[in-house]
Design a protein around this motif. Structure first.
Motif: not given
Length: 85
Positions: A7-34
């Protein structure tokens, strides 16, 4: 705490007029890499979906002011004034 962080991250992006990134797809997250980046075991890694209504969260946590009146010792007040606090 993930909701607070998101919430804090998205709120600051919106407040500063920055682009909000699209949500990640669950299938697109590589657990091993993280896990590798965090030097953690894949056995204990998991993907969790976090959602937040930023506007509602901001109303409650970021945009509401509360007026407080308090009494402090004179010595503390003097020290604060000397430090321009």
């Amino acid at each position: 705490m993930a909701v607070d962080c998101l919430a804090g991250y998205l709120y600051q992006l919106q407040k500063n007029g920055d682009n909000v990134p699209s949500p990640s797809s669950v299938d697109g997250i590589d657990i091993a890499q993280i896990a590798e980046k965090l030097e953690a075991s894949v056995d204990v890694a998991l993907v969790n979906i976090i959602t937040v209504d930023v506007a509602e969260y901001a109303k409650v946590h970021f945009e509401k002011s509360v007026r407080k009146v308090l009494t402090i010792p004179a010595q503390l007040n003097k020290a604060a004034l000397e430090e321009n606090i």
